[in-house]
Design a protein around this motif. Structure first.
Motif, PDB file in Angstrom:
ATOM      1  N   SER A  86       0.917  -1.169  -0.129  1.00 40.27           N
ATOM      2  CA  SER A  86       0.045   0.140   0.090  1.00 40.27           C
ATOM      3  C   SER A  86       0.936   1.213  -0.005  1.00 40.27           C
ATOM      4  O   SER A  86       1.670   1.302   1.189  1.00 40.27           O
ATOM      5  CB  SER A  86      -0.958  -0.127   1.167  1.00 40.27           C
ATOM      6  OG  SER A  86      -1.579   1.014   1.305  1.00 40.27           O
ATOM      7  N   SER A  87       0.783   2.034  -1.168  1.00 39.88           N
ATOM      8  CA  SER A  87       1.781   3.204  -0.944  1.00 39.88           C
ATOM      9  C   SER A  87       1.028   4.290  -0.039  1.00 39.88           C
ATOM     10  O   SER A  87       1.789   4.974   0.146  1.00 39.88           O
ATOM     11  CB  SER A  87       1.616   3.610  -2.532  1.00 39.88           C
ATOM     12  OG  SER A  87       0.529   3.676  -3.034  1.00 39.88           O
ATOM     13  N   TRP A  88      -0.220   4.008   0.110  1.00 38.33           N
ATOM     14  CA  TRP A  88      -0.963   5.257   0.843  1.00 38.33           C
ATOM     15  C   TRP A  88      -0.586   4.738   2.316  1.00 38.33           C
ATOM     16  O   TRP A  88      -1.049   3.788   2.924  1.00 38.33           O
ATOM     17  CB  TRP A  88      -2.352   5.316   0.527  1.00 38.33           C
ATOM     18  CG  TRP A  88      -2.974   6.373   0.907  1.00 38.33           C
ATOM     19  CD1 TRP A  88      -3.309   7.627   0.232  1.00 38.33           C
ATOM     20  CD2 TRP A  88      -3.856   6.431   1.946  1.00 38.33           C
ATOM     21  NE1 TRP A  88      -4.082   8.449   1.062  1.00 38.33           N
ATOM     22  CE2 TRP A  88      -4.528   7.892   1.994  1.00 38.33           C
ATOM     23  CE3 TRP A  88      -4.354   5.677   3.086  1.00 38.33           C
ATOM     24  CZ2 TRP A  88      -5.226   8.184   3.079  1.00 38.33           C
ATOM     25  CZ3 TRP A  88      -5.105   5.924   4.108  1.00 38.33           C
ATOM     26  CH2 TRP A  88      -5.743   7.170   3.907  1.00 38.33           C
ATOM     27  N   ARG A  89      -0.508   5.939   3.042  1.00 39.73           N
ATOM     28  CA  ARG A  89      -0.357   5.871   4.756  1.00 39.73           C
ATOM     29  C   ARG A  89      -1.387   6.651   5.042  1.00 39.73           C
ATOM     30  O   ARG A  89      -1.687   7.848   4.911  1.00 39.73           O
ATOM     31  CB  ARG A  89       0.941   6.264   5.048  1.00 39.73           C
ATOM     32  CG  ARG A  89       2.139   5.439   4.842  1.00 39.73           C
ATOM     33  CD  ARG A  89       3.218   5.724   5.692  1.00 39.73           C
ATOM     34  NE  ARG A  89       3.816   4.539   6.305  1.00 39.73           N
ATOM     35  CZ  ARG A  89       4.296   4.339   7.338  1.00 39.73           C
ATOM     36  NH1 ARG A  89       3.758   5.136   8.496  1.00 39.73           N
ATOM     37  NH2 ARG A  89       5.198   3.236   7.684  1.00 39.73           N
ATOM     38  N   SER A  90      -2.245   6.115   6.256  1.00 38.99           N
ATOM     39  CA  SER A  90      -3.246   7.088   7.068  1.00 38.99           C
ATOM     40  C   SER A  90      -2.667   7.843   8.377  1.00 38.99           C
ATOM     41  O   SER A  90      -1.504   7.272   8.614  1.00 38.99           O
ATOM     42  CB  SER A  90      -4.371   6.115   7.373  1.00 38.99           C
ATOM     43  OG  SER A  90      -3.784   5.185   8.511  1.00 38.99           O
ATOM     44  N   GLY A  91      -3.034   8.820   8.661  1.00 40.72           N
ATOM     45  CA  GLY A  91      -2.749   9.430   9.675  1.00 40.72           C
ATOM     46  C   GLY A  91      -1.249  10.301   9.492  1.00 40.72           C
ATOM     47  O   GLY A  91      -0.935  10.301   8.411  1.00 40.72           O
ATOM     48  N   LYS A  92      -0.999  11.190  10.500  1.00 37.27           N
ATOM     49  CA  LYS A  92       0.437  11.595  10.488  1.00 37.27           C
ATOM     50  C   LYS A  92       1.135  11.446  11.566  1.00 37.27           C
ATOM     51  O   LYS A  92       0.817  11.568  12.653  1.00 37.27           O
ATOM     52  CB  LYS A  92       0.168  13.022  10.025  1.00 37.27           C
ATOM     53  CG  LYS A  92      -0.929  14.055  10.954  1.00 37.27           C
ATOM     54  CD  LYS A  92      -1.111  15.325  10.646  1.00 37.27           C
ATOM     55  CE  LYS A  92      -2.062  15.775  11.248  1.00 37.27           C
ATOM     56  NZ  LYS A  92      -3.520  15.563  11.008  1.00 37.27           N
ATOM     57  N   LEU A  93       2.494  11.275  11.267  1.00 41.61           N
ATOM     58  CA  LEU A  93       3.576  10.861  12.494  1.00 41.61           C
ATOM     59  C   LEU A  93       3.658  11.674  13.424  1.00 41.61           C
ATOM     60  O   LEU A  93       3.623  11.645  14.906  1.00 41.61           O
ATOM     61  CB  LEU A  93       4.878  10.441  11.789  1.00 41.61           C
ATOM     62  CG  LEU A  93       4.893   9.341  11.136  1.00 41.61           C
ATOM     63  CD1 LEU A  93       6.455   9.249  10.384  1.00 41.61           C
ATOM     64  CD2 LEU A  93       4.908   8.134  11.940  1.00 41.61           C
ATOM     65  N   ASP A  94       3.643  13.086  13.195  1.00 45.81           N
ATOM     66  CA  ASP A  94       3.796  13.958  14.327  1.00 45.81           C
ATOM     67  C   ASP A  94       2.365  14.435  15.066  1.00 45.81           C
ATOM     68  O   ASP A  94       2.295  15.641  15.437  1.00 45.81           O
ATOM     69  CB  ASP A  94       4.576  15.247  13.752  1.00 45.81           C
ATOM     70  CG  ASP A  94       3.596  16.031  12.527  1.00 45.81           C
ATOM     71  OD1 ASP A  94       2.513  15.418  12.140  1.00 45.81           O
ATOM     72  OD2 ASP A  94       3.988  17.198  12.116  1.00 45.81           O
ATOM     73  N   CYS A  95       1.548  13.749  14.799  1.00 40.59           N
ATOM     74  CA  CYS A  95       0.207  13.982  15.429  1.00 40.59           C
ATOM     75  C   CYS A  95       0.149  13.669  16.964  1.00 40.59           C
ATOM     76  O   CYS A  95       0.682  12.862  17.187  1.00 40.59           O
ATOM     77  CB  CYS A  95      -1.039  13.434  14.764  1.00 40.59           C
ATOM     78  SG  CYS A  95      -2.613  13.562  15.024  1.00 40.59           S
ATOM     79  N   ASP A  96      -0.643  14.501  17.719  1.00 41.21           N
ATOM     80  CA  ASP A  96      -0.712  14.141  19.142  1.00 41.21           C
ATOM     81  C   ASP A  96      -1.487  13.094  19.267  1.00 41.21           C
ATOM     82  O   ASP A  96      -1.310  12.280  20.489  1.00 41.21           O
ATOM     83  CB  ASP A  96      -1.103  15.383  20.212  1.00 41.21           C
ATOM     84  CG  ASP A  96      -0.675  16.600  20.269  1.00 41.21           C
ATOM     85  OD1 ASP A  96       0.705  16.296  20.172  1.00 41.21           O
ATOM     86  OD2 ASP A  96      -1.017  17.544  20.548  1.00 41.21           O
TER      87      ASP A  96
ATOM     88  N   THR B   6      -7.094   0.144   5.029  1.00 36.45           N
ATOM     89  CA  THR B   6      -6.521   1.125   5.860  1.00 36.45           C
ATOM     90  C   THR B   6      -7.462   1.847   6.611  1.00 36.45           C
ATOM     91  O   THR B   6      -7.241   2.176   7.793  1.00 36.45           O
ATOM     92  CB  THR B   6      -5.218   1.719   5.333  1.00 36.45           C
ATOM     93  OG1 THR B   6      -4.473   0.778   4.865  1.00 36.45           O
ATOM     94  CG2 THR B   6      -4.458   2.624   6.296  1.00 36.45           C
ATOM     95  N   ILE B   7      -8.113   2.677   5.850  1.00 36.02           N
ATOM     96  CA  ILE B   7      -9.119   3.607   6.337  1.00 36.02           C
ATOM     97  C   ILE B   7     -10.145   2.882   7.155  1.00 36.02           C
ATOM     98  O   ILE B   7     -10.251   3.529   8.408  1.00 36.02           O
ATOM     99  CB  ILE B   7      -9.847   4.196   5.239  1.00 36.02           C
ATOM    100  CG1 ILE B   7      -8.944   5.267   4.346  1.00 36.02           C
ATOM    101  CG2 ILE B   7     -11.143   5.229   5.397  1.00 36.02           C
ATOM    102  CD1 ILE B   7      -9.614   5.668   3.093  1.00 36.02           C
ATOM    103  N   ALA B   8     -10.488   1.732   6.912  1.00 38.70           N
ATOM    104  CA  ALA B   8     -11.403   0.978   7.749  1.00 38.70           C
ATOM    105  C   ALA B   8     -10.812   0.669   9.052  1.00 38.70           C
ATOM    106  O   ALA B   8     -11.553   1.054  10.236  1.00 38.70           O
ATOM    107  CB  ALA B   8     -11.927  -0.223   7.020  1.00 38.70           C
ATOM    108  N   VAL B   9      -9.937   0.131   9.255  1.00 38.24           N
ATOM    109  CA  VAL B   9      -9.152  -0.431  10.359  1.00 38.24           C
ATOM    110  C   VAL B   9      -8.949   0.933  11.214  1.00 38.24           C
ATOM    111  O   VAL B   9      -9.247   0.965  12.449  1.00 38.24           O
ATOM    112  CB  VAL B   9      -7.717  -0.946  10.188  1.00 38.24           C
ATOM    113  CG1 VAL B   9      -7.051  -1.202  11.473  1.00 38.24           C
ATOM    114  CG2 VAL B   9      -8.150  -2.087   9.639  1.00 38.24           C
ATOM    115  N   HIS B  10      -8.279   2.089  10.543  1.00 38.97           N
ATOM    116  CA  HIS B  10      -8.037   3.259  11.477  1.00 38.97           C
ATOM    117  C   HIS B  10      -9.274   3.793  11.987  1.00 38.97           C
ATOM    118  O   HIS B  10      -9.291   4.250  13.124  1.00 38.97           O
ATOM    119  CB  HIS B  10      -7.489   3.938  10.573  1.00 38.97           C
ATOM    120  CG  HIS B  10      -6.752   5.557  10.915  1.00 38.97           C
ATOM    121  ND1 HIS B  10      -5.623   5.797  10.455  1.00 38.97           N
ATOM    122  CD2 HIS B  10      -7.355   6.338  11.971  1.00 38.97           C
ATOM    123  CE1 HIS B  10      -5.364   7.053  11.421  1.00 38.97           C
ATOM    124  NE2 HIS B  10      -6.280   7.199  12.185  1.00 38.97           N
TER     125      HIS B  10
END
Lengths: 152, 152
Positions: A86-96, B6-10
DNA sequence: CTTAACTGTTATTATAATGGTTGCAGTTAG
DNA sequence: CTAACTGCAACCATTATAATAACAGTTAAG
């Protein structure tokens, strides 16, 4: 990149049935892709010791292994295949938020697990199995249609 | 389409931690995608009974299942996920050569096997497992950062 | 010792897959 | 009646993937 795996399996089965040395163009004709793409895949298989390769005139590729002893996992490993990715990543690493910052690593772990599961499955399938799905009980030297190389 | 998983699990893990009802915009903020995409995924999860959904003002999504009893396979099934797929086909069906005409079906079978292998693996992982990877032993109601809905 | 048929590899161009964006009808709480 | 929502669907942007082209290096054969 998943199609490289298809090309590799196709090429190996075809090479085995045709026997002898085949050029990338003959393989590309049968697989229905272009010779450069075939060469890229075959170079990796050769590097892993799955086939013999020879440059120069009347060169090409040759299969001399025992089809019963080559599993599709070896083929995948030779290509460093990622069956699931999956080239796509959810979220952002520097998030609280721990969910947002942590989900990327979690998914990486799941993808890794899925790839391992695919590898385990492919280890149960040999080139002989694939050949048998296509040819049934026809002998290994049963005629296979195909184009000839330029040098006859 | 792999990113829908990914979106679903997240979304499920986040929903569970936040508790109550969340709008697609809150989820999209945390996941880092757009609300329309989130709604498309959540509609499928709702259809499979994994979450509760409510239209209209103060509507949104709610998770009320036992995280220990929801496996990632159920999530994947809800989305009709194909974890491994290949849009590319080698060979051509109308070719005289059995390898060229038959390899497409063979690869379909292998892809099916790989998908099953992924499903079997995902069946061993629950939402509680994912939550634990992120939060360790923090209690289920441990604070999670996040945005508020318009209606406060 | 020159030529033609090859591989290995890289760069570039087309095409297909994927995610983002927008818009709107339908639903619901206040 | 209005504002905040979901559920869709259509369309645009971006990225990933395959095709194409090109060339240096290798080898067999005359």
């Amino acid at each position: 990149m998943t199609s490289e795996f298809t090309i590799a399996v196709h090429a190996l089965v075809y090479l085995r049935r045709r026997g002898g040395w085949l050029a990338s163009e003959q393989l590309a004709d049968n697989i229905c892709t272009n010779p450069a793409r075939v060469r890229k895949v075959m170079a990796q298989l050769a590097h892993a010791g799955l086939i013999d390769t020879r440059e120069g005139a009347v060169g090409g590729y040759h299969f001399s292994r025992d089809v019963n002893k080559v599993t599709l996992k070896e083929v995948g490993d030779a290509l460093a295949m990622q069956y699931v990715n999956s080239s796509w990543r959810s979220g952002k690493l520097d998030c609280d938020c721990l969910v947002s910052s942590g989900m990327g690593n979690v998914m990486d772990g799941l993808l890794h697990g899925m790839n391992d599961a695919c590898g385990a499955y492919l280890q149960t399938v040999t080139l002989a199995d694939i050949d048998h799905q296509i040819f049934g009980d026809l002998p290994p030297d049963a005629l296979v249609q195909g184009t000839q190389r330029k040098t006859g």
